[in-house]
Design an enzyme around this catalytic site. Structure first.
Site, PDB file in Angstrom:
ATOM      1  N   GLN A  13       0.824  -1.213   0.000  1.00  0.00           N
ATOM      2  CA  GLN A  13       0.000   0.000   0.000  1.00  0.00           C
ATOM      3  C   GLN A  13       0.857   1.261   0.000  1.00  0.00           C
ATOM      4  O   GLN A  13       0.626   2.180  -0.778  1.00  0.00           O
ATOM      5  CB  GLN A  13      -0.942   0.004   1.217  1.00  0.00           C
ATOM      6  CG  GLN A  13      -1.992   1.111   1.154  1.00  0.00           C
ATOM      7  CD  GLN A  13      -2.583   1.472   2.511  1.00  0.00           C
ATOM      8  OE1 GLN A  13      -2.106   1.025   3.557  1.00  0.00           O
ATOM      9  NE2 GLN A  13      -3.613   2.291   2.508  1.00  0.00           N
ATOM     10  N   TYR A 143       1.920  -7.120  16.426  1.00  0.00           N
ATOM     11  CA  TYR A 143       2.431  -6.107  15.502  1.00  0.00           C
ATOM     12  C   TYR A 143       3.064  -4.944  16.284  1.00  0.00           C
ATOM     13  O   TYR A 143       4.175  -4.498  15.976  1.00  0.00           O
ATOM     14  CB  TYR A 143       1.264  -5.613  14.643  1.00  0.00           C
ATOM     15  CG  TYR A 143       1.589  -4.518  13.662  1.00  0.00           C
ATOM     16  CD1 TYR A 143       2.527  -4.708  12.652  1.00  0.00           C
ATOM     17  CD2 TYR A 143       0.930  -3.296  13.716  1.00  0.00           C
ATOM     18  CE1 TYR A 143       2.795  -3.712  11.739  1.00  0.00           C
ATOM     19  CE2 TYR A 143       1.193  -2.292  12.800  1.00  0.00           C
ATOM     20  CZ  TYR A 143       2.130  -2.500  11.820  1.00  0.00           C
ATOM     21  OH  TYR A 143       2.402  -1.512  10.915  1.00  0.00           O
TER      22      TYR A 143
HETATM   23  N1  SER Z   1      -2.588   0.365   9.685  1.00  0.00           N
HETATM   24  C1  SER Z   1      -1.928  -0.536  10.591  1.00  0.00           C
HETATM   25  C2  SER Z   1      -2.831  -1.629  11.022  1.00  0.00           C
HETATM   26  O1  SER Z   1      -3.999  -1.390  11.100  1.00  0.00           O
HETATM   27  C3  SER Z   1      -1.441   0.217  11.783  1.00  0.00           C
HETATM   28  O2  SER Z   1      -0.160   0.652  11.572  1.00  0.00           O
HETATM   29  O3  SER Z   1      -2.349  -2.685  11.322  1.00  0.00           O
END
Ligand code: SER
Length: 313
Positions: A13, A143
């Site tokens: 993206q 994450y």
């Molecule tokens: N856009 C990302 C996510 O939603 C956050 O950094 O994982």
């Protein structure tokens, strides 16, 4: 000769739009796109492309040598939702990719690195509104843990080995050229496809869940401005903000353009992730250090998305 630039993750993206903008600024042949999969037509046709597996350090080195590259933007990550489904794989990819680049920079092969962090570094104990640059940072997602560890490793390589590595904590990014994949903020892109195709959207977050967001052009400009800014002595992963909204507020902004648009809500496990993240971001430090300023507001973003997608879907 201008330094040559490599974007790893050029089919993603952010990578897609970063390649196109960097090629506009530095010239098509000076910006090498790379990914494990092909990218969009514009990226593939406008300049050099290499298939590259970021977990293979010697392959990266080969591409760097071949094109005489000195600057790398590492735009590869498994995002929040997919990372929860496969924690070990996410940890391994997110960290191995960063280590490979930091090690090549430590060896002097790469002179300058961009590595993205995220609002996901923040957790449930962080102040939710106007989240400061320095605050309680205890992420509760895989994450977020990988991004916080990455920030700490960047700081380490900078102070210990003098590696020039720069970072931003991106909020949710909204764009139409390439779809995001596996993120919690992805609803804010999906909604536009559904608004055009079906005039309705069922959101996977609750209607009042406010998150910080940004239009892609601003994120790309922030990234390039930071890379062109004078070098600081210490490493900072900068907070950057643009606007914040809830699904309901975004729906209302779309309804201004498409009056028949309706919205429903069916929150799933992504709601728990969203609830641990900030609602808005204090980006004073970025403004002060390198003149950061977002240019696109919510209404402008909505109009641009609808116009952009009308032609592509
Ligand atoms: N856009 C990302 C996510 O939603 C956050 O950094 O994982």
């Amino acid at each position: 000769m201008a330094s040559k630039i490599l974007i790893i993750g050029s089919s993603g993206q952010i990578g897609t739009e970063l390649v196109l903008k960097l090629r506009q600024i530095y010239g098509n042949d000076n910006v090498i796109a790379s990914d494990i999969r092909k990218g969009n037509y514009e990226v593939m046709e406008s300049g050099p492309f290499e298939f590259l597996d970021v977990t293979n350090r010697s392959d990266i080195k080969e591409v760097l040598d071949k094109h005489k590259i000195t600057e790398v933007y590492l735009m590869v990550a498994i995002l929040s939702v997919i990372a929860e489904q496969n924690p070990q794989k996410a940890w391994e990819l997110n960290m191995a990719s960063l280590f490979n680049i930091l090690e090549l920079a430590k060896d002097g092969i790469i002179k300058k690195v961009f590595w993205p962090s995220s609002i996901a570094v923040f957790g449930p104990d962080t102040p939710k509104t106007n989240t400061p640059q320095d605050t309680i940072i205890k992420p509760s997602t895989v994450y977020g843990i990988s991004k916080l560890a990455g920030e700490n490793w960047c700081a380490y390589y900078k102070s210990k080995y003098g590696v020039d590595v720069r970072s931003l904590r991106y909020p949710g990014l909204i764009s139409y050229k390439t779809t995001p994949g596996g993120g919690t903020t992805d609803y804010a892109v999906e909604i536009f496809y559904e608004a055009i195709k079906r005039k309705s959207y069922t959101c996977f977050l609750e209607e009042g869940t406010v998150l910080p967001m940004m239009y892609m052009d601003d994120a790309i400009n922030a990234t390039i401005s930071l890379m062109e800014a004078a070098l600081r002595d210490d490493y900072i992963s900068y907070n950057i903000g643009a606007f914040s909204f809830s699904p309901k507020e975004l729906g209302a902004a779309i309804k201004k353009q498409i009056p028949e648009f309706t919205m429903g809500y069916k929150p799933d496990s992504r709601q728990q992730i969203a609830e641990t993240w900030p609602e808005s971001i204090d980006d004073t430090q970025a403004k002060k250090d390198w003149g950061w300023e977002a240019k696109t507001d919510l209404d402008q973003m909505v109009i641009t998305m609808l116009q952009g997608l009308h032609y592509t879907i």
